[in-house]
Design a protein around this motif. Structure first.
Motif, PDB file in Angstrom:
ATOM      1  N   LEU A   1       0.836  -1.209   0.000  1.00 46.67           N
ATOM      2  CA  LEU A   1       0.000   0.000   0.000  1.00 46.67           C
ATOM      3  C   LEU A   1       0.867   1.254   0.000  1.00 46.67           C
ATOM      4  N   GLY A   2       1.950   1.217   0.792  1.00 43.87           N
ATOM      5  CA  GLY A   2       2.857   2.355   0.846  1.00 43.87           C
ATOM      6  C   GLY A   2       3.497   2.653  -0.498  1.00 43.87           C
ATOM      7  N   PHE A   3       3.858   1.598  -1.242  1.00 45.78           N
ATOM      8  CA  PHE A   3       4.495   1.785  -2.543  1.00 45.78           C
ATOM      9  C   PHE A   3       3.488   2.171  -3.630  1.00 45.78           C
ATOM     10  N   LEU A   4       2.204   1.951  -3.365  1.00 46.20           N
ATOM     11  CA  LEU A   4       1.179   2.323  -4.339  1.00 46.20           C
ATOM     12  C   LEU A   4       0.688   3.761  -4.155  1.00 46.20           C
ATOM     13  N   ILE A   5       1.055   4.375  -3.027  1.00 42.78           N
ATOM     14  CA  ILE A   5       0.661   5.757  -2.761  1.00 42.78           C
ATOM     15  C   ILE A   5       1.868   6.656  -3.023  1.00 42.78           C
TER      16      ILE A   5
ATOM     17  N   ILE B   1       5.793   6.901  -0.913  1.00 42.01           N
ATOM     18  CA  ILE B   1       6.929   6.132  -1.425  1.00 42.01           C
ATOM     19  C   ILE B   1       8.265   6.519  -0.794  1.00 42.01           C
ATOM     20  N   PRO B   2       8.621   7.811  -0.702  1.00 39.77           N
ATOM     21  CA  PRO B   2       9.932   8.162  -0.111  1.00 39.77           C
ATOM     22  C   PRO B   2      10.109   7.620   1.308  1.00 39.77           C
ATOM     23  N   TYR B   3       9.033   7.595   2.075  1.00 35.21           N
ATOM     24  CA  TYR B   3       9.112   7.115   3.450  1.00 35.21           C
ATOM     25  C   TYR B   3       9.248   5.592   3.491  1.00 35.21           C
ATOM     26  N   PHE B   4       8.502   4.914   2.618  1.00 34.18           N
ATOM     27  CA  PHE B   4       8.548   3.456   2.609  1.00 34.18           C
ATOM     28  C   PHE B   4       9.860   2.931   2.032  1.00 34.18           C
TER      29      PHE B   4
END
Length: 218
Positions: free
Chosen positions: A29-33, A37-40
């Motif tokens: 989910l983090g990589f899809l938002i 992305i920078p945080y994940f």
């Protein structure tokens, strides 16, 4: 008492499986938002270390064999990456970005951890499929890992895990992945590691879904 121990072990395996699935789903989910992305990306090394810890601490058989497996695959996987990066003769010409963290000899130490996770999870999955012959299991498991790498490579480049020269993934890479995977899987089977209920298949399928979805949305 033995029945209680078995129930406790199964409960632990279920908790470990839940951790594997939940963390991969949250990561996906983090990589899809886009905004997240920078945080994940900064969490990728910690995610890999968590999955590594799940394998180690949920294992309920001969720990010495497990440690021999981990050290052997870590060293072999890491060293083949070092040779690959510095010669371009194994996988092709590529270099590592910053996503996977601290590097020694231009290769992130976590690549050794990544090889451990992949070989263990696929080896366990082959056992779950009741493939008893170690040669057949190693050959099939290596083929499965090559298919996994097909989805992994474009995603890895997009998120700067590593980069290929000219942004082209050579066929040589997949051939090398197969050969290295066969050797490491044969080592896995030679050690006779005990099958761990749920853990291996959950780990591999979670990773596969993670990279397939990101591949489809790239």
């Amino acid at each position: 008492m033995e029945g209680q121990n078995n129930q406790s072990d199964i409960k632990m395996k279920k908790i470990a499986t839940a951790v594997i699935i939940i963390f991969h789903l949250v990561g996906l989910l983090g990589f899809l938002i886009p905004a997240a992305i920078p945080y994940f990306l900064k969490l990728v090394p910690f995610h890999l270390l968590l999955m590594f810890a799940v394998i180690i601490f949920s294992y309920n058989a001969d720990v010495k064999r497990l440690l021999l497996f981990v050290s052997g695959v870590f060293l072999c996987g890491y060293l083949v990456e070092v040779l690959g990066v510095h010669t371009g003769k194994i996988f092709g010409s590529y270099y590592y970005g910053d996503t996977l963290g601290y590097k020694v000899a231009a290769v992130p130490l976590l690549m050794g951890v990544n090889w451990v996770i992949l070989i263990f999870s696929v080896g366990q999955t082959m056992k779950a499929l009741k493939i008893r012959n170690s040669i057949a299991a190693s050959a099939l498991g290596a083929a499965v890992l090559v298919c996994f790498d097909f989805f992994l490579e474009p995603v890895a480049m997009k998120f700067n895990y590593w980069q290929w020269d000219w942004h082209e993934i050579p066929v040589q890479n997949y051939v090398a992945w197969y050969i290295v995977s066969v050797i490491l899987l044969k080592f896995y089977y030679a050690l006779g590691l005990k099958q761990q209920k749920y853990i291996g298949p959950a780990m591999f399928l979670s990773q596969l879904v993670f990279f397939v979805v990101l591949f489809m949305t790239a």
